[in-house]
Design an enzyme around this catalytic site. Structure first.
Site, PDB file in Angstrom:
ATOM      1  N   GLU A  81      24.489  39.343  28.642  1.00  0.00           N
ATOM      2  CA  GLU A  81      23.824  40.409  28.773  1.00  0.00           C
ATOM      3  C   GLU A  81      24.436  41.482  28.942  1.00  0.00           C
ATOM      4  O   GLU A  81      25.213  41.631  29.806  1.00  0.00           O
ATOM      5  CB  GLU A  81      22.632  40.476  29.713  1.00  0.00           C
ATOM      6  N   ARG A  91       4.807  41.653  30.253  1.00  0.00           N
ATOM      7  CA  ARG A  91       3.654  41.223  29.166  1.00  0.00           C
ATOM      8  C   ARG A  91       2.914  40.037  29.976  1.00  0.00           C
ATOM      9  O   ARG A  91       1.555  39.777  29.481  1.00  0.00           O
ATOM     10  CB  ARG A  91       4.540  40.538  28.076  1.00  0.00           C
ATOM     11  N   CYS A 144      13.816  39.009  34.913  1.00  0.00           N
ATOM     12  CA  CYS A 144      15.279  39.041  34.820  1.00  0.00           C
ATOM     13  C   CYS A 144      15.989  40.541  34.654  1.00  0.00           C
ATOM     14  O   CYS A 144      16.963  40.652  35.462  1.00  0.00           O
ATOM     15  CB  CYS A 144      15.697  38.034  33.571  1.00  0.00           C
ATOM     16  N   HIS A 167      21.623  35.007  30.285  1.00  0.00           N
ATOM     17  CA  HIS A 167      20.056  34.175  29.777  1.00  0.00           C
ATOM     18  C   HIS A 167      20.738  33.112  29.066  1.00  0.00           C
ATOM     19  O   HIS A 167      21.568  32.979  28.339  1.00  0.00           O
ATOM     20  CB  HIS A 167      19.316  34.974  28.936  1.00  0.00           C
TER      21      HIS A 167
HETATM   22  N1  PCA Z   1      13.346  34.069  32.881  1.00  0.00           N
HETATM   23  C1  PCA Z   1      12.606  35.264  32.998  1.00  0.00           C
HETATM   24  C2  PCA Z   1      12.228  35.625  34.412  1.00  0.00           C
HETATM   25  C3  PCA Z   1      12.710  34.403  35.204  1.00  0.00           C
HETATM   26  C4  PCA Z   1      13.489  33.623  34.086  1.00  0.00           C
HETATM   27  O1  PCA Z   1      14.196  32.679  34.281  1.00  0.00           O
HETATM   28  C5  PCA Z   1      13.040  36.457  32.399  1.00  0.00           C
HETATM   29  O2  PCA Z   1      13.806  36.490  31.447  1.00  0.00           O
HETATM   30  O3  PCA Z   1      12.509  37.564  32.664  1.00  0.00           O
END
Ligand code: PCA
Length: 205
Positions: A81, A91, A144, A167
């Site tokens: 990211e 959402r 996140c 991610h």
């Molecule tokens: N993914 C979510 C929140 C927790 C996770 O593992 C996100 O991408 O916001």
């Protein structure tokens, strides 16, 4: 040096979250894989709860590097990211039932923070290992991104801390062992602090 890796508890009706499975597995083999201590912390998937738990772990372990991990359900690759933005637009409700819409993560904070990780160096190293990876220009507007933003807000006042957010895809797309390999590569790149290669990884849209 210590690397702190965070992962999230399951959310959205899932039984597991690969971000936590990966963080836990990496901490168990930290010295062997990364060459330094790796500590894992599991974060609640709530807007109010995630950052305080991560902040406590940073205070307790005084890490040189913080890699915050989260699941990106539809993703086919590890997403490095690039930027955290100061907005929450949920959402779906978080695990405490909260679903804020169009609220700042930090009232009065800057619109965005850059990742503190060597994204292009990590990307090149991941590709060299044959692992699917990309630079992502949005971490979304859910828990996140909010945690990433708060982490970088903290790091803005801690110049020696290298921190950022990654991610991971589902374990069906990329097995946990390979996710552990990928996060190891990112941790090593962050610890090395090498100069960033010029490597195009942008997008037109
Ligand atoms: N993914 C979510 C929140 C927790 C996770 O593992 C996100 O991408 O916001």
């Amino acid at each position: 040096m210590t690397v702190l890796v965070s992962g999230f508890e399951p959310f959205g009706g899932d039984d597991t979250n690969p971000s936590w499975e990966t963080a836990r597995a990496l901490a168990a083999r930290g010295c062997e894989l990364v060459g330094d201590d790796v500590v894992a912390v599991r974060l609640p998937c709530t807007f109010d709860g995630a950052w305080p738990v991560l902040e406590d772990a940073i205070r307790e372990h005084a890490p040189s590097v913080v890699l915050a991990l989260g699941l990106a359900g539809g993703s086919q690759a590890v997403r490095l990211e690039r930027v955290a933005i100061d907005v929450v637009d949920a959402r779906i409700p978080d695990n405490a039932g909260a679903a804020p819409v169009d609220e700042p993560v930090v009232a009065g904070g800057p619109a965005a923070y850059w990742s503190g990780l060597p994204l292009k160096g990590a990307l090149a190293a991941l590709r060299a290992e044959g692992l699917p990876a990309e630079v992502s220009n949005t971490a979304g507007t859910y828990v996140c991104n909010a945690t990433f933003y708060q982490l970088m807000h903290h790091a803005a006042g801690a110049p020696d801390l290298r921190a950022g957010f990654v991610h991971v895809p589902s374990a069906q797309v990329l097995a946990i062992d390979d996710q552990v390999r990928a996060v190891t590569v990112v941790a090593r790149a962050a610890l090395a602090g090498a100069r960033e290669p010029v490597l195009a990884a942008g997008a037109e849209s």
